[in-house]
Design a protein around this motif. Structure first.
Motif, PDB file in Angstrom:
ATOM      1  N   ASN A   5      37.370  30.239   5.916  1.00 16.55           N
ATOM      2  CA  ASN A   5      37.924  31.534   5.544  1.00 16.55           C
ATOM      3  C   ASN A   5      37.106  32.109   4.393  1.00 16.55           C
ATOM      4  O   ASN A   5      36.829  31.394   3.416  1.00 16.55           O
ATOM      5  N   PRO A   6      36.730  33.392   4.462  1.00 20.37           N
ATOM      6  CA  PRO A   6      35.920  33.968   3.380  1.00 20.37           C
ATOM      7  C   PRO A   6      36.637  34.037   2.040  1.00 20.37           C
ATOM      8  O   PRO A   6      35.983  34.185   1.005  1.00 20.37           O
ATOM      9  N   LEU A   7      37.976  33.923   2.028  1.00 19.53           N
ATOM     10  CA  LEU A   7      38.698  33.893   0.750  1.00 19.53           C
ATOM     11  C   LEU A   7      38.511  32.565   0.017  1.00 19.53           C
ATOM     12  O   LEU A   7      38.793  32.468  -1.184  1.00 19.53           O
ATOM     13  N   ARG A   8      38.098  31.521   0.737  1.00 17.12           N
ATOM     14  CA  ARG A   8      37.688  30.225   0.188  1.00 17.12           C
ATOM     15  C   ARG A   8      38.828  29.368  -0.359  1.00 17.12           C
ATOM     16  O   ARG A   8      38.892  28.177  -0.085  1.00 17.12           O
ATOM     17  N   TYR A   9      39.707  29.928  -1.183  1.00 16.70           N
ATOM     18  CA  TYR A   9      40.758  29.118  -1.766  1.00 16.70           C
ATOM     19  C   TYR A   9      41.909  30.014  -2.190  1.00 16.70           C
ATOM     20  O   TYR A   9      41.766  31.236  -2.325  1.00 16.70           O
ATOM     21  N   VAL A  10      43.059  29.403  -2.388  1.00 18.43           N
ATOM     22  CA  VAL A  10      44.207  30.066  -2.993  1.00 18.43           C
ATOM     23  C   VAL A  10      44.487  29.359  -4.313  1.00 18.43           C
ATOM     24  O   VAL A  10      44.328  28.142  -4.423  1.00 18.43           O
ATOM     25  N   SER A  11      44.850  30.129  -5.327  1.00 16.95           N
ATOM     26  CA  SER A  11      45.214  29.535  -6.615  1.00 16.95           C
ATOM     27  C   SER A  11      46.712  29.252  -6.620  1.00 16.95           C
ATOM     28  O   SER A  11      47.528  30.187  -6.662  1.00 16.95           O
TER      29      SER A  11
END
Length: 351
Positions: free
Chosen positions: A40-46
Motif C-alpha cells: 500500500n502506498p500509505l506504507r503504515y498507520v500510526s
C-alpha cells in the motif's frame, strides 16, 4: 493564517527514505507506533498508545491484520515497557482495515473493549459474516451502474476470497458519539465526528495536552479518498467538506497527530488547503463534463489528472478513482452545476 509545518521530523525523514519511522513518545505517556500496511502506498498507520491512570494502556487505531503488522504493534508496545495484555480499550477512528484490522486480535489477547462511532459500527456489523460472493456481486453491479462494462468491473473487484477478511473485522463493543469523552482515565479525549472518508469517521481532541488526533480526515500531504459505495451516504464529499470547515474553525491544536505520514501544526491552514484542492478538482471535473457531454462517471475519471497516467490504473486503484469521481459528480449535481440522466447508468452534462 499560519501555514502547516512539519513537526514529526523523524517520521518525515523515514518517509523520504522509504523506511518505517521509529516509535516515539510524542507527549509524556503518549506514543506513536508505526504499523506497516502490506502493498500500500500509505506504507503504515500510526497507532497511538496512551498510558492510563491506574495502569494499562489505551490505543487509538491498531493497524492492518497480518503477521508483520502484529509483530510491529507488539514489538512497539514492548519498546515502551508494555505488553498487548495491558491494553484496556481501543478507539478506532474509522472502519477501514488498516485502522480496525488488528483490533479483534488485541481484544482477544487483552480483553480490551473496542469503541467506534455508531455509523461505522453499524457498517461493520452489516459486513460481519456477510457472504463475500454477495458483496462482490453488489460492488460489480455498483461499478456497472457508474458506466463500467461488466467484464472490467468483475476483473477490478476481484474474486470473493479477496474480500473475506473484510467480513471478519471486529464488531465494536461500545459506541462513541460526537462530543463524548472516551474512557481513557487521565486523559480527556473528546470525539469529533468528521464524516466523509467514512460515515462514522472520528477525530479526537485531547483537551489536556492540546493535541488533535486527525485519523484520515486531515493528512499533511494528501487528501483522503472520498468515494461513493453501494451502502454509503448520497453525498459523501459534501459531508467531508462540511466536516473540514468545522474542524478548521476549532481552536488551533498544539500539534496534529494524523494516522498516516507525519505530525504537523497548522490545522486550520491544512483544512483550507484541502478544501481548495477539492474545489479545484470540482472545477476540473466540470470542464471535463463540458468537453465530453453525456459521459458516465467511469468515462469522466479517465479525463482527470491523477498521480500517474490513467492507462496504469486498474483493479482497486481504478475503483477508488472512479468512485471518487462519482462523489465529485454528486456534489456538482447537488450544487446544480451538472445534470445526470435518469436510468441505470447516469450520463452527465453541464447545467
Amino acid at each position: 493564517m499560519t501555514s502547516s509545518q512539519i513537526t514529526g521530523t523523524a517520521q518525515h525523514a523515514a518517509w523520504q527514505a522509504r523506511e518505517l519511522p521509529p516509535v516515539e513518545e510524542v507527549r509524556p505517556g503518549l506514543w506513536s507506533i508505526p504499523v506497516p500496511i502490506p502493498h500500500n502506498p500509505l506504507r503504515y498507520v500510526s497507532a497511538h498508545a496512551f498510558a492510563l491512570d491506574g495502569g494499562g494502556l489505551g490505543l487509538v487505531d491498531c493497524g492492518w491484520e497480518h503477521e508483520e503488522g502484529w509483530t510491529a504493534l507488539t514489538d512497539g508496545l514492548t519498546s515502551i515497557g508494555a505488553d498487548v495484555a495491558d491494553v484496556r480499550g481501543v478507539l478506532v477512528t474509522h472502519l477501514h482495515y488498516d485502522h480496525l484490522g488488528l483490533a479483534g486480535r488485541v481484544r482477544d489477547a487483552s480483553g480490551a473493549w473496542i469503541a467506534m462511532h455508531p455509523a461505522d459500527g453499524d457498517a461493520v456489523r452489516a459486513f460481519s459474516g456477510r457472504d463475500a460472493v454477495a458483496a462482490v456481486d453488489a460492488q460489480v453491479a455498483f461499478l456497472v451502474g457508474l458506466g463500467a462494462d461488466r467484464g472490467t468491473a468483475v476483473s477490478d473487484v476481484g474474486a470473493p476470497d479477496r474480500w473475506e477478511r473484510f467480513h471478519r473485522m471486529a464488531v465494536p463493543d461500545r459506541a462513541l458519539l460526537d462530543g463524548e469523552v472516551a474512557d481513557f482515565p487521565g486523559w480527556s479525549l473528546r470525539a469529533v465526528h468528521t464524516p466523509g472518508h467514512t460515515p462514522g469517521h472520528l477525530c479526537f481532541d485531547e483537551e489536556r495536552t492540546g493535541v488533535f488526533l486527525s485519523g484520515d480526515h486531515v493528512l499533511p500531504r494528501i487528501s483522503p479518498n472520498i468515494s461513493t459505495n453501494p451502502q454509503g451516504p448520497p453525498d459523501p464529499l459534501r459531508d467531508y467538506l462540511g466536516a473540514l470547515a468545522s474542524v478548521g474553525e476549532r481552536p488551533e491544536p498544539t500539534e496534529v497527530l494524523p494516522a498516516h505520514e507525519w505530525r504537523f501544526t497548522g490545522l486550520a491552514a491544512r483544512t483550507a488547503e484541502l478544501r481548495a484542492h477539492h474545489e479545484a478538482r470540482l472545477g476540473e471535473l466540470l470542464d471535463a463534463v463540458r468537453t465530453h457531454p453525456g459521459s458516465t462517471p467511469w468515462d469522466l475519471a479517465a479525463h482527470l489528472t491523477w498521480s500517474r497516467p490513467w492507462s496504469e490504473y486498474e483493479r482497486g486503484m481504478r475503483v477508488f478513482a472512479v468512485t471518487e469521481t462519482d462523489a465529485h459528480l454528486r456534489l456538482l449535481a447537488s450544487r446544480g452545476a451538472v445534470v445526470g440522466t435518469a436510468g441505470p447508468v447516469p450520463r452527465f452534462t453541464a447545467a
